[in-house]
Design a protein around this motif. Structure first.
Motif, PDB file in Angstrom:
ATOM      1  N   THR A  11      36.153   5.845  -4.981  1.00 18.25           N
ATOM      2  CA  THR A  11      36.282   6.439  -3.656  1.00 18.25           C
ATOM      3  C   THR A  11      35.515   7.758  -3.616  1.00 18.25           C
ATOM      4  O   THR A  11      35.226   8.349  -4.655  1.00 18.25           O
ATOM      5  CB  THR A  11      37.761   6.699  -3.320  1.00 18.25           C
ATOM      6  N   GLU A  12      35.214   8.198  -2.418  1.00 19.35           N
ATOM      7  CA  GLU A  12      34.512   9.462  -2.285  1.00 19.35           C
ATOM      8  C   GLU A  12      35.438  10.612  -2.632  1.00 19.35           C
ATOM      9  O   GLU A  12      36.596  10.619  -2.270  1.00 19.35           O
ATOM     10  CB  GLU A  12      33.996   9.620  -0.865  1.00 19.35           C
ATOM     11  N   GLY A  13      34.899  11.599  -3.303  1.00 18.74           N
ATOM     12  CA  GLY A  13      35.677  12.771  -3.652  1.00 18.74           C
ATOM     13  C   GLY A  13      35.377  13.915  -2.708  1.00 18.74           C
ATOM     14  O   GLY A  13      34.790  13.732  -1.645  1.00 18.74           O
ATOM     15  N   PHE A  14      35.761  15.101  -3.120  1.00 18.93           N
ATOM     16  CA  PHE A  14      35.579  16.269  -2.266  1.00 18.93           C
ATOM     17  C   PHE A  14      34.198  16.898  -2.419  1.00 18.93           C
ATOM     18  O   PHE A  14      33.829  17.752  -1.615  1.00 18.93           O
ATOM     19  CB  PHE A  14      36.662  17.313  -2.546  1.00 18.93           C
ATOM     20  N   LEU A  15      33.436  16.510  -3.448  1.00 16.22           N
ATOM     21  CA  LEU A  15      32.090  17.037  -3.593  1.00 16.22           C
ATOM     22  C   LEU A  15      31.195  16.447  -2.502  1.00 16.22           C
ATOM     23  O   LEU A  15      31.302  15.263  -2.190  1.00 16.22           O
ATOM     24  CB  LEU A  15      31.530  16.709  -4.976  1.00 16.22           C
ATOM     25  N   PRO A  16      30.297  17.248  -1.936  1.00 15.92           N
ATOM     26  CA  PRO A  16      29.521  16.780  -0.777  1.00 15.92           C
ATOM     27  C   PRO A  16      28.326  15.896  -1.121  1.00 15.92           C
ATOM     28  O   PRO A  16      27.459  15.688  -0.278  1.00 15.92           O
ATOM     29  CB  PRO A  16      29.067  18.089  -0.129  1.00 15.92           C
ATOM     30  N   ASN A  20      28.263  10.806 -10.552  1.00 17.39           N
ATOM     31  CA  ASN A  20      28.868   9.899 -11.520  1.00 17.39           C
ATOM     32  C   ASN A  20      29.705  10.739 -12.485  1.00 17.39           C
ATOM     33  O   ASN A  20      29.846  11.948 -12.305  1.00 17.39           O
ATOM     34  CB  ASN A  20      27.789   9.069 -12.241  1.00 17.39           C
ATOM     35  N   ALA A  21      30.256  10.130 -13.485  1.00 14.31           N
ATOM     36  CA  ALA A  21      31.160  10.839 -14.398  1.00 14.31           C
ATOM     37  C   ALA A  21      30.441  11.964 -15.139  1.00 14.31           C
ATOM     38  O   ALA A  21      30.981  13.065 -15.297  1.00 14.31           O
ATOM     39  CB  ALA A  21      31.777   9.862 -15.392  1.00 14.31           C
ATOM     40  N   PHE A  22      29.213  11.721 -15.580  1.00 17.08           N
ATOM     41  CA  PHE A  22      28.473  12.756 -16.305  1.00 17.08           C
ATOM     42  C   PHE A  22      28.201  13.960 -15.407  1.00 17.08           C
ATOM     43  O   PHE A  22      28.316  15.108 -15.848  1.00 17.08           O
ATOM     44  CB  PHE A  22      27.153  12.210 -16.843  1.00 17.08           C
ATOM     45  N   ASP A  23      27.848  13.721 -14.160  1.00 18.21           N
ATOM     46  CA  ASP A  23      27.602  14.818 -13.223  1.00 18.21           C
ATOM     47  C   ASP A  23      28.846  15.675 -13.049  1.00 18.21           C
ATOM     48  O   ASP A  23      28.774  16.912 -13.026  1.00 18.21           O
ATOM     49  CB  ASP A  23      27.177  14.288 -11.855  1.00 18.21           C
ATOM     50  N   ARG A  24      29.992  15.046 -12.920  1.00 17.05           N
ATOM     51  CA  ARG A  24      31.232  15.790 -12.726  1.00 17.05           C
ATOM     52  C   ARG A  24      31.614  16.583 -13.972  1.00 17.05           C
ATOM     53  O   ARG A  24      32.105  17.710 -13.872  1.00 17.05           O
ATOM     54  CB  ARG A  24      32.347  14.844 -12.313  1.00 17.05           C
ATOM     55  N   ILE A  59      40.854  23.392 -13.479  1.00 14.01           N
ATOM     56  CA  ILE A  59      39.846  23.144 -12.434  1.00 14.01           C
ATOM     57  C   ILE A  59      38.890  22.043 -12.866  1.00 14.01           C
ATOM     58  O   ILE A  59      38.524  21.165 -12.073  1.00 14.01           O
ATOM     59  CB  ILE A  59      39.098  24.449 -12.093  1.00 14.01           C
ATOM     60  N   GLY A  60      38.468  22.065 -14.132  1.00 15.61           N
ATOM     61  CA  GLY A  60      37.562  21.029 -14.640  1.00 15.61           C
ATOM     62  C   GLY A  60      38.186  19.652 -14.599  1.00 15.61           C
ATOM     63  O   GLY A  60      37.530  18.675 -14.224  1.00 15.61           O
ATOM     64  N   PHE A  61      39.445  19.547 -14.959  1.00 22.29           N
ATOM     65  CA  PHE A  61      40.138  18.272 -14.894  1.00 22.29           C
ATOM     66  C   PHE A  61      40.191  17.761 -13.460  1.00 22.29           C
ATOM     67  O   PHE A  61      39.962  16.576 -13.187  1.00 22.29           O
ATOM     68  CB  PHE A  61      41.563  18.411 -15.461  1.00 22.29           C
ATOM     69  N   PHE A  62      40.477  18.666 -12.525  1.00 19.36           N
ATOM     70  CA  PHE A  62      40.526  18.296 -11.110  1.00 19.36           C
ATOM     71  C   PHE A  62      39.162  17.824 -10.606  1.00 19.36           C
ATOM     72  O   PHE A  62      39.066  16.833  -9.885  1.00 19.36           O
ATOM     73  CB  PHE A  62      41.025  19.493 -10.291  1.00 19.36           C
ATOM     74  N   VAL A  63      38.088  18.495 -11.014  1.00  9.72           N
ATOM     75  CA  VAL A  63      36.745  18.095 -10.584  1.00  9.72           C
ATOM     76  C   VAL A  63      36.373  16.740 -11.167  1.00  9.72           C
ATOM     77  O   VAL A  63      35.823  15.887 -10.468  1.00  9.72           O
ATOM     78  CB  VAL A  63      35.702  19.175 -10.993  1.00  9.72           C
ATOM     79  N   VAL A  64      36.682  16.514 -12.419  1.00  7.04           N
ATOM     80  CA  VAL A  64      36.322  15.232 -13.059  1.00  7.04           C
ATOM     81  C   VAL A  64      37.117  14.084 -12.449  1.00  7.04           C
ATOM     82  O   VAL A  64      36.580  13.007 -12.185  1.00  7.04           O
ATOM     83  CB  VAL A  64      36.523  15.306 -14.586  1.00  7.04           C
ATOM     84  N   ARG A  65      38.389  14.295 -12.187  1.00  3.74           N
ATOM     85  CA  ARG A  65      39.228  13.210 -11.656  1.00  3.74           C
ATOM     86  C   ARG A  65      39.016  12.952 -10.168  1.00  3.74           C
ATOM     87  O   ARG A  65      39.025  11.822  -9.731  1.00  3.74           O
ATOM     88  CB  ARG A  65      40.702  13.518 -11.909  1.00  3.74           C
ATOM     89  N   ARG A  66      38.872  14.014  -9.375  1.00  8.16           N
ATOM     90  CA  ARG A  66      38.844  13.874  -7.918  1.00  8.16           C
ATOM     91  C   ARG A  66      37.475  14.124  -7.298  1.00  8.16           C
ATOM     92  O   ARG A  66      37.312  13.889  -6.112  1.00  8.16           O
ATOM     93  CB  ARG A  66      39.839  14.847  -7.276  1.00  8.16           C
ATOM     94  N   GLY A  67      36.541  14.665  -8.077  1.00  3.25           N
ATOM     95  CA  GLY A  67      35.241  15.048  -7.512  1.00  3.25           C
ATOM     96  C   GLY A  67      34.427  13.869  -7.174  1.00  3.25           C
ATOM     97  O   GLY A  67      33.655  13.762  -6.313  1.00  3.25           O
TER      98      GLY A  67
END
Length: 67
Positions: A11-16, A20-24, A59-67
């Protein structure tokens, strides 16, 4: 040339933008470095660096999971 977003099953995350996983993970590492540099500059006399590590990991965990 077709500039559409690649098909993904996530699903789409909050990043605009599409990530992919590596980017996050890379974005999380950049945030971790930024938080630590700002912490060392402004907060080090008052609070220990371990708090910056905990904050950046959350914050990093949140970005990787939800970003």
């Amino acid at each position: 040339m077709d500039n559409t977003k690649p098909e993904s099953k996530t699903t789409e995350g909050f990043l605009p933008f599409y990530t992919n996983a590596f980017d996050r993970v890379f974005i999380s590492v950049v945030i971790l470095i930024g938080i630590h540099l700002l912490w060392l500059r402004f907060m080090e006399p008052a609070l220990p660096i371990e708090l910056a590590t905990i904050l950046s990991l959350v914050i990093g965990f949140f970005v990787v999971r939800r970003g």
